[in-house]
Design an enzyme around this catalytic site. Sequence first.
Site, mmCIF file in Angstrom:
data_model
loop_
_atom_site.group_PDB
_atom_site.id
_atom_site.type_symbol
_atom_site.label_atom_id
_atom_site.label_comp_id
_atom_site.label_asym_id
_atom_site.label_seq_id
_atom_site.Cartn_x
_atom_site.Cartn_y
_atom_site.Cartn_z
ATOM 1 N N GLU A 288 0.832 -1.215 0.000
ATOM 2 C CA GLU A 288 0.000 0.000 0.000
ATOM 3 C C GLU A 288 0.858 1.253 0.000
ATOM 4 O O GLU A 288 0.677 2.128 0.841
ATOM 5 C CB GLU A 288 -0.875 0.031 1.264
ATOM 6 C CG GLU A 288 -1.753 -1.160 1.458
ATOM 7 C CD GLU A 288 -2.306 -1.247 2.878
ATOM 8 O OE1 GLU A 288 -2.007 -0.365 3.711
ATOM 9 O OE2 GLU A 288 -3.029 -2.213 3.145
ATOM 10 N N GLY A 290 2.088 4.870 -0.983
ATOM 11 C CA GLY A 290 1.502 6.100 -1.502
ATOM 12 C C GLY A 290 2.612 7.051 -1.905
ATOM 13 O O GLY A 290 2.852 7.325 -3.082
ATOM 14 N N TYR A 331 4.945 19.379 9.164
ATOM 15 C CA TYR A 331 5.920 18.360 9.578
ATOM 16 C C TYR A 331 7.351 18.892 9.595
ATOM 17 O O TYR A 331 8.283 18.095 9.678
ATOM 18 C CB TYR A 331 5.914 17.178 8.598
ATOM 19 C CG TYR A 331 4.590 16.554 8.265
ATOM 20 C CD1 TYR A 331 3.864 15.863 9.226
ATOM 21 C CD2 TYR A 331 4.086 16.617 6.967
ATOM 22 C CE1 TYR A 331 2.663 15.248 8.899
ATOM 23 C CE2 TYR A 331 2.885 15.997 6.629
ATOM 24 C CZ TYR A 331 2.182 15.320 7.607
ATOM 25 O OH TYR A 331 1.014 14.708 7.271
ATOM 26 N N CYS A 358 -0.859 35.304 6.229
ATOM 27 C CA CYS A 358 -0.597 36.030 7.468
ATOM 28 C C CYS A 358 -0.382 35.083 8.640
ATOM 29 O O CYS A 358 -1.209 34.969 9.531
ATOM 30 C CB CYS A 358 -1.763 36.966 7.769
ATOM 31 S SG CYS A 358 -2.124 38.004 6.372
HETATM 32 C C1 LIG Z 1 -0.960 6.357 4.767
HETATM 33 C C2 LIG Z 1 -1.043 4.888 4.673
HETATM 34 C C3 LIG Z 1 -0.361 4.228 3.656
HETATM 35 C C4 LIG Z 1 0.564 4.926 2.693
HETATM 36 O O1 LIG Z 1 1.656 5.458 3.330
HETATM 37 P P1 LIG Z 1 2.879 6.034 2.445
HETATM 38 O O2 LIG Z 1 3.874 6.448 3.442
HETATM 39 O O3 LIG Z 1 2.336 7.169 1.658
HETATM 40 O O4 LIG Z 1 3.344 4.909 1.597
HETATM 41 C C5 LIG Z 1 -0.534 2.858 3.547
HETATM 42 N N1 LIG Z 1 -1.337 2.174 4.394
HETATM 43 C C6 LIG Z 1 -2.003 2.792 5.388
HETATM 44 C C7 LIG Z 1 -2.867 1.993 6.289
HETATM 45 C C8 LIG Z 1 -1.873 4.162 5.558
HETATM 46 O O5 LIG Z 1 -2.517 4.761 6.569
#
Ligand SMILES: *Cc1c(COP(=O)(O)O)cnc(C)c1O
Length: 434
Positions: A288, A290, A331, A358
Amino acid sequence: MHHFHYSGHNLTCESVDLATIAKLYGTPTYVYSAATMADNFHRLQRNLSGLDLQICYAMKANSNLAVLRHFANLGAGFDLVSGGELRRVLAAGAHVKTSVFAGVGKTEAEIKLALENEIYAFHVESEPELARINHVAGQLGVKAPIAIRINPDVDAHTHAKITTGKSDNKFGIPLKHAAAAYEAASKLKNLRLRGVQMHIGSQLTDVAPFVEAVKKVTSFVAELKATYGIEYFSIGGGMGIVYRDALASGPAAWWDAQPADKRPLTPETYGAALTPLLAPLGLKILLEHGRFMVGNAGVLLARVEHLKRGAGKNFLIVDAAMNDLVRPAMYESFHEIVPLHRDTSRRSLVADIVGPICESGDCFAKDRSIQEVGEGELLAFMSAGAYGYVMASRYNTRGMAAEVMVNGSAFELINARETFEQMTAGEKIPAFLK
Ligand SMILES: *Cc1c(COP(=O)(O)O)cnc(C)c1O
C-alpha cells in the site's frame, strides 16, 4: 529516479518545459510526471516479482482522478480511507474489487457503499468496528471480507506525526491481542476473514523496521492461514523518498554513486530483504505505498512576488503558500526549491522562502541558499507529488491550485484552478441578517 531535469537552462518534466505550463495555466500549479509514476509502479512490481503481489496504491497521497486512472491502467488497486475516496475510484473508471478500505472510523454509510461495490476487504482497526461491519453486512445480506490491522510495536524512526506502528498510537490491535480479535471476528456470522494487515509508518528510509515488523508477525500470520484460511497479508506502505537531493536523484547514476550505507531505501533493497521472508507464507501480498509512487513524480510551480531584502535577512516571497503545500508548516519537512530558469552566472542568495499568508508558519524554507531570482521569475518545489494537493486548504480564501499531468511531450490540465465562485458556492447570508 524521476523525469525532472534541466535541459539547457530550463527545468523540464519529461520533454515539457515547465515554464510553458506556468505561462499557460498560471501559478501555483502542481505538475505530475506520468512516466515517473509508471516507473515507480513497475520497479516495485519487478522487485517483488517472486511474490503473488497486488499493489494497492494509497490514494490519500494524491487522489486526482487522472492519477488514479493512470495507476488503474497499470494494474493497481487502491488503498482508500473514506467514502469520498471510494467514489473517486469509481469516478476514475477503476474497480473497487481490488481495493481495500482502511481507517479507524469508517461510518455505516461508508461501509455500506464499500460492500455494494464489492470491496476486496476492510482493514479493521478495533473490535467495535468489527461489530459495526458485521451489522451493516447483515442488513445487506452479504458477508463482509475483513483483515485486522495488527500493530507490531516497531519504531519506524520517522516523524512523530507519521509513525503508526508503535503501541502508543491509535492504529491497529496489539499483536498480543490479535489472536483474540480474530477469534471474536470468526464468531460474527456476516464476516469473512480474508487477510491480515499492518502498516508501521511513512517516509521510512531504511529497510530494517520493515524487516523487523515482518519477522515479528510471520508466525502469527502463518497461524491465521492455518486456522482461518486467510488468503493475503498486507504489509502496508511507507517507503520513503528523497527530499534533500531531490533534483539530483533523478538519474540512476546518482543512486549508484551513493555509498551503500548512505543510499536511501530503494525498491531493490526493499524487495531483496522482504521477498525471502514473505514468499514462504504462500499468501497473496498486498503493498500500500503512496508517497513512493507519486512523491517524486510531482512538483509545485510558484512565481516570485518580491525579493525583500531585510537587515541581515532576505525574504523571497512567492505566490504559493502553506495552504497549497502544508508539509513544511505541518511536519517541518524539507522541499528542495529550484529556479525554472537556471543561470549559473548569477550569484546565489540566502533567504527565507515564504508565502503571502498572514502566519509566520507560512515559511517553506529558512536561510535557504538559492540562485538570485527576482519578481516574476519561476520556481519549482521538488518532491511535491505526495501529500501536496490533497492536504491543501482554502485558508485566506486562496482557491485550490491547478494540476497538470505530463506524458512524454504531451501535457494536459487535469484540474482547473478553483475560482472564487466555486469556493463560495455553498455559502449564503441567513435571512436573520438581511
Ligand atoms: C498512509 C497509509 C499508507 C501509505 O503510506 P505512504 O507512506 O504514503 O506509503 C498505507 N497504508 C495505510 C494503512 C496508511 O494509513
